[in-house]
Design an enzyme around this catalytic site. Structure first.
Site, PDB file in Angstrom:
ATOM      1  N   TRP A 165      25.730   1.528 -15.974  1.00 43.28           N
ATOM      2  CA  TRP A 165      25.980   1.363 -17.276  1.00 43.28           C
ATOM      3  C   TRP A 165      25.388   2.287 -18.196  1.00 43.28           C
ATOM      4  O   TRP A 165      26.081   2.428 -19.281  1.00 43.28           O
ATOM      5  CB  TRP A 165      25.461  -0.185 -17.657  1.00 43.28           C
ATOM      6  CG  TRP A 165      25.572  -0.525 -19.127  1.00 43.28           C
ATOM      7  CD1 TRP A 165      26.697  -1.113 -19.506  1.00 43.28           C
ATOM      8  CD2 TRP A 165      24.726  -0.580 -19.970  1.00 43.28           C
ATOM      9  NE1 TRP A 165      26.574  -1.444 -20.880  1.00 43.28           N
ATOM     10  CE2 TRP A 165      25.274  -0.691 -21.235  1.00 43.28           C
ATOM     11  CE3 TRP A 165      23.621   0.086 -20.259  1.00 43.28           C
ATOM     12  CZ2 TRP A 165      24.850  -0.984 -22.722  1.00 43.28           C
ATOM     13  CZ3 TRP A 165      23.055   0.073 -21.566  1.00 43.28           C
ATOM     14  CH2 TRP A 165      23.578  -0.683 -22.822  1.00 43.28           C
ATOM     15  N   HIS A 166      24.337   3.074 -17.840  1.00 49.31           N
ATOM     16  CA  HIS A 166      23.931   3.910 -18.713  1.00 49.31           C
ATOM     17  C   HIS A 166      24.439   5.265 -18.532  1.00 49.31           C
ATOM     18  O   HIS A 166      24.261   6.281 -19.534  1.00 49.31           O
ATOM     19  CB  HIS A 166      22.309   4.343 -18.274  1.00 49.31           C
ATOM     20  CG  HIS A 166      21.415   3.106 -18.807  1.00 49.31           C
ATOM     21  ND1 HIS A 166      21.098   1.980 -17.969  1.00 49.31           N
ATOM     22  CD2 HIS A 166      20.623   2.771 -19.960  1.00 49.31           C
ATOM     23  CE1 HIS A 166      20.590   1.033 -18.660  1.00 49.31           C
ATOM     24  NE2 HIS A 166      20.058   1.505 -19.962  1.00 49.31           N
ATOM     25  N   GLY A 167      25.367   5.432 -17.615  1.00 47.77           N
ATOM     26  CA  GLY A 167      26.187   6.663 -17.619  1.00 47.77           C
ATOM     27  C   GLY A 167      26.426   6.977 -15.849  1.00 47.77           C
ATOM     28  O   GLY A 167      25.825   6.598 -14.847  1.00 47.77           O
TER      29      GLY A 167
END
Lengths: 305, 327
Positions: A165-167
């Protein structure tokens, strides 16, 4: 669309937000003063602490080849504080801005670095995202009620997705997996209950692990991550540590961090009741934010996620 | 009491909305600039550093030496920069005066009257001379020039907001307080200026940073100077072919270059170009002019020349113009 928390949270559920937006809102002085105060605290955390620490961490993590062991360790520690102040500072601003217009948003942090285990850490860090993952992914997958291996599988899925989700970078996935693996280890061995350490030792151990995992989060890529560990392993007694700070700024930065921990621990969730105190404290934080703030257009870390 | 607070709150809110609106709308912002005080009124060194020690109002405004336009058929064109912001047609003993900023050098100048004495002065500050002059295809055939005499402001919204808010007291004092605290406690100054040295001088960082091509201490080879001279010679020919009778080059040296305490490792770019034997263009050697004078030609809180420097330069130039007029 509700703008104050749109970019980086707290991630509100419709059942909490929509009825507030639909109901008639009346101006309230106490809400206004509390909101402004909360915003001033958020700005202080962002521009005085997070952005000052960013000067050091960016210097190290963007020039790992020239950084020594001690500088890398300090930068890793500083990044843990930086990301907390950056993100919780944004949350404070979002909550404060909402409060001014009479909307109550959920809290997103609850002294995460005082956690005694990784399980507890995730109940205190980015609470709105953790609870979202729990309610919309972990529980639908079967949660704690399925078999042992299914629980392990569920945790791995949740934490890998949390990282993803963060990258779309291996570093984020490894960061998520690391947390997941330690959580599984904690759960399977009931480590939290079995460890005979006192509370402070548990807090230090948890904080150390979280620090270690942030390396994957901050390093620009896997090569840099390895370089970070290599630097840390090569620490020498003769290593310098000041970089872009002089001695006074270095001490000032540490005092800010200590002050942050003490203040948050003592005043967490406590309301300032006197209006005069609220106004004085707000003015104090605004002036300090300006006088000691670093204003070089450094955007919030979580804006990129 | 509550009523007063309500009105004050409302006014403050409206004020904030106005500021944000002005900073986010370029058209409104340009209107604002017309009315706002010049942010550089205390000098660019103070503007960047905010150090209270360097806060002093500059003696600015149009610097006139001649009340009437001369009847000498001299058509003076200047390609220059911010050093000319106080000069106007009344500063020169000429019939016509046109100023063209380096940012707006036109493709051509097609208004030259062959019956006039057409004089061109190419002025540049030393720190920008290298990139301005090395490919100085100054004017080619094409369009007409634009007359520019004001500071162009090309800022993003955040900078505009800062420009609006920090241009007034008491914010300037607060900014100065912050700068003083940072210097005294953290030994830091704004990244655009150097730290005050033992002589208490502050310079633009680009002038003192040895890694910057704009620096007075950047190592410039003779080959580089040769290239510039060659390029200037080509420009000289071309400009004469379109009608200029006389062309003068005037490189205004960085103030550090004239200060005896800062001469070690100074690259003497201005003097090296202007004294080069291969240079065919005539020169107004500002370095020599200022160096031979005992007077201080620069502000201490700004990187530009002061009234003394302006007088020294204008007197010298007007003498040249007067001679050309008589011829």
């Amino acid at each position: 669309m509700y703008f104050p928390q749109l970019v980086a949270g707290p991630i509100e559920r419709p059942q909490n937000l929509i009825h507030q937006l639909k109901s008639k809102i009346y101006f309230n002085y106490d809400n206004f003063l509390n909101g402004i105060f909360r915003m001033s605290v958020g700005f202080f955390k962002k521009v005085v602490i997070a952005d000052r620490l960013a000067l050091y961490t960016d210097n190290v993590f963007n020039n790992l080849n020239s950084a020594n062991g001690l500088e890398t360790i300090i930068a890793t520690f500083f990044f843990s504080i930086q990301i907390y102040c950056d993100f919780s500072g944004y949350t404070d601003i979002a909550i404060g801005a909402s409060k001014i217009i009479g909307i109550k948003l959920m809290e997103n942090f609850n002294l995460p670095y005082f956690s005694k285990s990784i399980g507890e850490f995730w109940k205190r860090w980015h609470i709105s995202l953790s609870s979202w993952f729990k309610d919309y992914l972990y529980i639908p997958l079967g949660g704690n009620k399925s078999g042992k291996f299914k629980i392990i599988f569920n945790i791995i899925i949740v934490f890998s997705l949390s990282g993803f989700w963060h990258g779309a970078k291996w570093n984020f996935i490894i960061w998520g997996l690391l947390h997941g693996i330690v959580l599984i280890f904690e759960k399977s061995t009931r480590l939290h209950n079995n460890l005979k350490f006192n509370k402070i030792t548990k807090i230090i151990l948890t904080f150390t692990f979280v620090n270690f995992a942030w390396i994957f989060f901050r390093a620009n890529n896997l090569n840099d991550t390895l370089l970070t560990f290599k630097n840390i392993a090569s620490i020498k007694l003769t290593d310098t540590y000041l970089l872009c700070f002089n001695n006074i700024e270095f001490i000032f930065t540490f005092l800010l961090i200590i002050g942050l921990f003490i203040t948050e621990y003592l005043f967490n969730n406590k309301k300032v009741k006197s209006r005069l105190h609220l106004i004085s404290l707000t003015i104090f934080f605004v002036i300090c934010s300006y006088l000691f703030g670093e204003f070089y257009s450094k955007q919030f870390i979580y804006f990129q996620f | 009491m509550k009523g007063i607070f309500k009105i004050l709150g409302l006014l403050f809110g409206l004020f904030l909305i106005l500021i944000l609106a002005v900073s986010s709308n370029s058209k409104w912002f340009n209107y604002f600039i017309d009315f706002a005080p010049n942010p550089y009124r205390y000098g660019d060194v103070f503007y960047y550093s905010s150090l209270p020690k360097y806060k002093s109002k500059l003696n600015r405004g149009k610097f006139c030496l001649y009340k009437q336009r001369a009847n000498n058929n001299i058509n003076l064109t200047v390609i220059g920069d911010s050093y000319f912001r106080d000069f106007d047609s009344c500063s020169f003993n000429v019939q016509n005066y046109n100023f063209i900023h380096w940012d707006n050098v036109p493709d051509t100048i097609n208004y030259l009257n062959k019956n006039d004495i057409n004089i061109l002065i190419i002025e540049t500050t030393e720190r920008y001379s290298l990139w301005r002059l090395v490919n100085s295809n100054l004017i080619v055939e094409g369009k007409k020039h634009t007359h520019i005499d004001s500071v162009k402001v090309d800022l993003n919204s955040e900078d505009k907001l800062q420009y609006i808010v920090t241009n007034y007291e008491p914010f300037i004092s607060l900014k100065s307080l912050k700068a003083q605290i940072y210097l005294n406690l953290f030994d830091k100054v704004d990244g655009r200026v150097s730290k005050p040295d033992i002589y208490n001088n502050v310079f633009l960082k680009e002038v003192t940073d040895t890694n910057s091509i704009y620096s007075a201490y950047y190592n410039i080879s003779d080959t580089y100077i040769d290239n510039i001279v060659e390029s200037l010679n080509l420009s000289d020919k071309k400009l004469k072919s379109i009608g200029f009778d006389y062309i003068y080059l005037s490189i205004v040296p960085n103030s550090v270059g004239l200060n005896k305490y800062y001469k070690k490792n100074y690259n003497y770019v201005a003097n090296r170009i202007m004294q080069d034997k291969k240079l065919q263009m005539q020169t107004i050697n500002t370095y020599k002019l200022f160096n031979n004078s005992d007077l201080c030609a620069y502000y201490y809180n700004d990187s530009h020349w002061n009234r003394t420097g302006q007088i020294l330069w204008l007197t010298y130039v007007n003498e040249i113009l007067n001679k050309k007029g008589k011829n």
